[in-house]
Write a protein that holds these residues in place. Structure first.
Motif, PDB file in Angstrom:
ATOM      1  N   GLY A 158      36.735  55.267  98.887  1.00  0.00           N
ATOM      2  CA  GLY A 158      36.943  56.738  98.536  1.00  0.00           C
ATOM      3  C   GLY A 158      38.174  57.375  99.113  1.00  0.00           C
ATOM      4  N   LEU A 159      39.179  56.722  99.521  1.00  0.00           N
ATOM      5  CA  LEU A 159      40.460  57.238  99.987  1.00  0.00           C
ATOM      6  C   LEU A 159      41.508  57.310  99.230  1.00  0.00           C
ATOM      7  N   ASN A 160      42.258  58.540  99.124  1.00  0.00           N
ATOM      8  CA  ASN A 160      43.429  58.573  98.075  1.00  0.00           C
ATOM      9  C   ASN A 160      44.319  57.662  98.526  1.00  0.00           C
ATOM     10  N   TYR A 161      45.657  57.705  97.811  1.00  0.00           N
ATOM     11  CA  TYR A 161      46.699  56.975  98.053  1.00  0.00           C
ATOM     12  C   TYR A 161      47.261  57.364  99.702  1.00  0.00           C
ATOM     13  N   ILE A 162      47.451  58.461 100.048  1.00  0.00           N
ATOM     14  CA  ILE A 162      48.026  58.847 101.064  1.00  0.00           C
ATOM     15  C   ILE A 162      47.037  58.718 102.299  1.00  0.00           C
ATOM     16  N   PHE A 166      47.770  55.985 105.456  1.00  0.00           N
ATOM     17  CA  PHE A 166      47.960  56.267 106.890  1.00  0.00           C
ATOM     18  C   PHE A 166      46.612  55.733 107.679  1.00  0.00           C
ATOM     19  N   TYR A 167      45.461  55.360 107.067  1.00  0.00           N
ATOM     20  CA  TYR A 167      44.508  54.685 107.759  1.00  0.00           C
ATOM     21  C   TYR A 167      44.526  53.166 107.647  1.00  0.00           C
ATOM     22  N   ILE A 168      45.044  52.739 106.573  1.00  0.00           N
ATOM     23  CA  ILE A 168      44.680  51.276 106.532  1.00  0.00           C
ATOM     24  C   ILE A 168      46.074  50.461 106.393  1.00  0.00           C
ATOM     25  N   ILE A 169      47.082  50.909 105.633  1.00  0.00           N
ATOM     26  CA  ILE A 169      48.222  50.268 105.386  1.00  0.00           C
ATOM     27  C   ILE A 169      49.294  50.330 106.699  1.00  0.00           C
ATOM     28  N   ILE A 170      49.481  51.611 107.128  1.00  0.00           N
ATOM     29  CA  ILE A 170      50.596  51.894 108.285  1.00  0.00           C
ATOM     30  C   ILE A 170      50.083  50.884 109.488  1.00  0.00           C
ATOM     31  N   PRO A 171      48.780  51.174 109.929  1.00  0.00           N
ATOM     32  CA  PRO A 171      48.627  50.267 110.973  1.00  0.00           C
ATOM     33  C   PRO A 171      48.830  48.949 110.895  1.00  0.00           C
ATOM     34  N   GLN A 172      48.375  48.153 109.993  1.00  0.00           N
ATOM     35  CA  GLN A 172      48.454  46.769 109.719  1.00  0.00           C
ATOM     36  C   GLN A 172      50.152  46.557 109.621  1.00  0.00           C
TER      37      GLN A 172
END
Length: 251
Positions: A158-162, A166-172
């Motif tokens: 249910g997350l939008n692209y931003i 922020f929560y999934i892609i950038i930490p990885q």
């Protein structure tokens, strides 16, 4: 044997006298301390700015690479805005990576911030803008290396692209590029040695100033080189330790 010891003792004695004359007399060692502090301030400040710029530029560039074609097919105002931002980012990367950092520094000091006489904040700005271009490409490579399934997983939650970025892609992404980012930090530290062109008393400028006053270039410049070398060796060891911990965490 006695002659050798006398020769070595005499050499150390003359070196100690020269050290006292160069650094202790007139408290000239304080210039090195000031130069060291300014070098650290510029390096850390520029890295912070570079990371912020890098995240923004990398997000725009990677979003365009991944979703540009789909957005163009669907139509709407989103694609023209993204294409324009991507165009601006490409110009920024081309100009900054295609011109010497010392020229960018001098433009910032003599043209953009003419009224500001303190070169440290100008150095932070100029080196930050320069570092941002290289950090952006590091981050973009890290984002592009993340499997598209991670984006789909974010959407399924249910997350939008931003929010997915922020929560999934950038930490990885940070985990993947952290060693490379640390190496960029080491390179940035050494690049700040040209800050003296705009009157900033950094390590190199301090050593050169001491040498000019004492007419002794051996000890001041050798000391500056040794300080840079020690800092880089410490940072390199920390990067190596970090890489080992990241490898172990993958198992």
């Amino acid at each position: 044997m006695a002659n050798i010891l006398n020769t070595v003792g005499g050499w150390f004695s003359s070196l100690a006298e020269e050290f006292k004359f160069v650094f202790i007399d007139g408290n000239r060692y304080k210039q090195l301390l000031t130069g060291f502090q300014n070098t650290i301030k510029i390096t850390f400040g520029a890295l912070l700015i570079g990371i912020i710029i890098g995240i923004i530029v990398a997000a725009v560039r990677s979003t365009y690479d991944k979703n540009g074609d789909k957005m163009r097919e669907h139509g709407g105002i989103g694609y023209p805005i993204l294409a324009f931002l991507n165009f601006i980012c490409k110009i920024y990367l081309t100009v900054i990576r295609g011109t010497p950092v010392v020229v960018q520094l001098m433009i910032s000091y003599f043209l953009i911030f003419v009224s500001i006489k303190d070169g440290v904040p100008i150095g932070i700005f100029a080196f930050g803008i320069n570092s941002g271009a290289y950090v952006a490409e590091i981050f973009r490579g890290g984002i592009m290396s993340i499997d598209n399934g991670q984006f789909e997983a974010g959407r399924s939650l249910g997350l939008n692209y931003i929010q997915t970025m922020f929560y999934i892609i950038i930490p990885q992404m940070f985990k993947n590029v952290l060693p490379t980012l640390c190496n960029e930090f080491i390179a940035l530290l050494k690049e700040t040695s040209v800050a003296g062109y705009v009157g900033v008393v950094d390590l190199t400028k301090a050593g050169n100033s001491i040498a000019g006053r004492t007419y002794s270039y051996f000890l001041p410049l050798l000391t500056v080189a040794a300080i840079y070398l020690v800092i880089v060796m410490i940072l390199t060891a920390l990067v190596g330790k970090l890489e080992r911990r990241l490898r172990n965490s993958d198992h």
